[in-house]
Write a protein that holds these residues in place. Structure first.
Motif: not given
Ligand SMILES: Nc1ncnc2c1ncn2[C@@H]1O[C@H](COP(=O)(O)OP(=O)(O)O)[C@@H](O)[C@H]1O
Ligand SMILES: [Mg+2]
Length: 226
Positions: A5-19
């Motif tokens: 349900e409404h699954l999200s995953k964000r990764y932080r890569q230094g300054e950037k955020e990867v969705v």
């Protein structure tokens, strides 16, 4: 049943955020569901969340209404062991154990007696056409044989959910067909979630989910196949 349900995953890569995954909602029915999409579309991320290897940034994973994402790591590991089987592209067999000992390993982890472990492992290896390879070490088996041992091991505790991530990616055409047939056979009576970029393989599943840029962009139900 396994439900996201409404699954999200964000990764932080230094300054950037990867969705890596965004707002994924789906109830996986019994039978095979294929997850397809280009490289980087979030397929492995999704599998890791569904299996509780990793935790979502938002949303939840429910196994028969049990909120997997709310359990601590050791309990998620327990749920995985008892309710989920895994077949990966890399076979991950234990190199120092024979074929039957690899298959019996999950049974050892839950404390089943040796006689039962052996009988179950032999029966499973026979089912995948490896009755003549019981006492072989992985290094003495072909790629296709190793993958069939891995499938037998995944079925050792008869899990209701089976995950496969590019299970045929490393195999030649003949082994690929053998493994695919056995996998879909095993998937009939359980929830099989098959991550692949092989569209031909995916079309043999009852449902196909198309991921793109971390989003579920299309759901397809292939016509009944012959
Ligand atoms: N541990 C991680 N740290 C940072 N970014 C990641 C990590 N794992 C995956 N990603 C990124 O998330 C996106 C989805 O990756 P992934 O789920 O592996 O895609 P797929 O399996 O479809 O190839 C990609 O952009 C990938 O680079
Ligand atoms: Mg992947």
């Amino acid at each position: 049943m396994l439900r996201a349900e409404h699954l999200s995953k964000r990764y932080r890569q230094g300054e950037k955020e990867v969705v890596a995954l965004l707002g994924f909602t789906y109830a996986f029915p019994k039978g095979a569901t294929a997850v397809v999409g280009p490289s980087g579309s979030g397929k492995t991320t999704l599998l890791n969340l569904l299996a509780g290897f990793d935790l979502p940034s938002e949303g939840g994973v429910y196994l028969d209404n049990l909120p997997l994402h709310q359990l601590p790591e050791d309990e998620r590991a327990r749920v995985r062991l008892e309710y989920m089987g895994f077949v990966f592209q890399q076979w991950n067999l234990i190199p120092t154990l024979t074929a039957w000992e690899n298959v019996a390993f999950p049974l050892l982890l839950v404390g089943r007696p040796r006689k039962e472990r052996q009988e179950r492992a032999f029966a499973l290896l026979e089912r995948v056409g490896l009755a003549h390879r019981l006492h072989h070490l992985p290094s003495r088996l072909s790629g296709g044989e190793q993958q069939r041992v891995a499938l037998a091991r995944a079925l050792a505790l008869d899990p209701p959910v089976l995950f496969a991530d590019e299970p045929t990616g490393n195999l030649d055409a003949e082994s690929r067909e053998q493994v695919a047939t056995l996998l879909f056979e095993a998937g009939k009576e359980r929830t099989l979630i098959l991550v692949t970029h092989d569209l031909e393989l995916a079309r043999r599943a009852g449902h196909i989910l198309h991921l793109k840029g971390g989003r579920l962009v299309r759901e397809e139900t292939p016509k009944a196949k012959g």
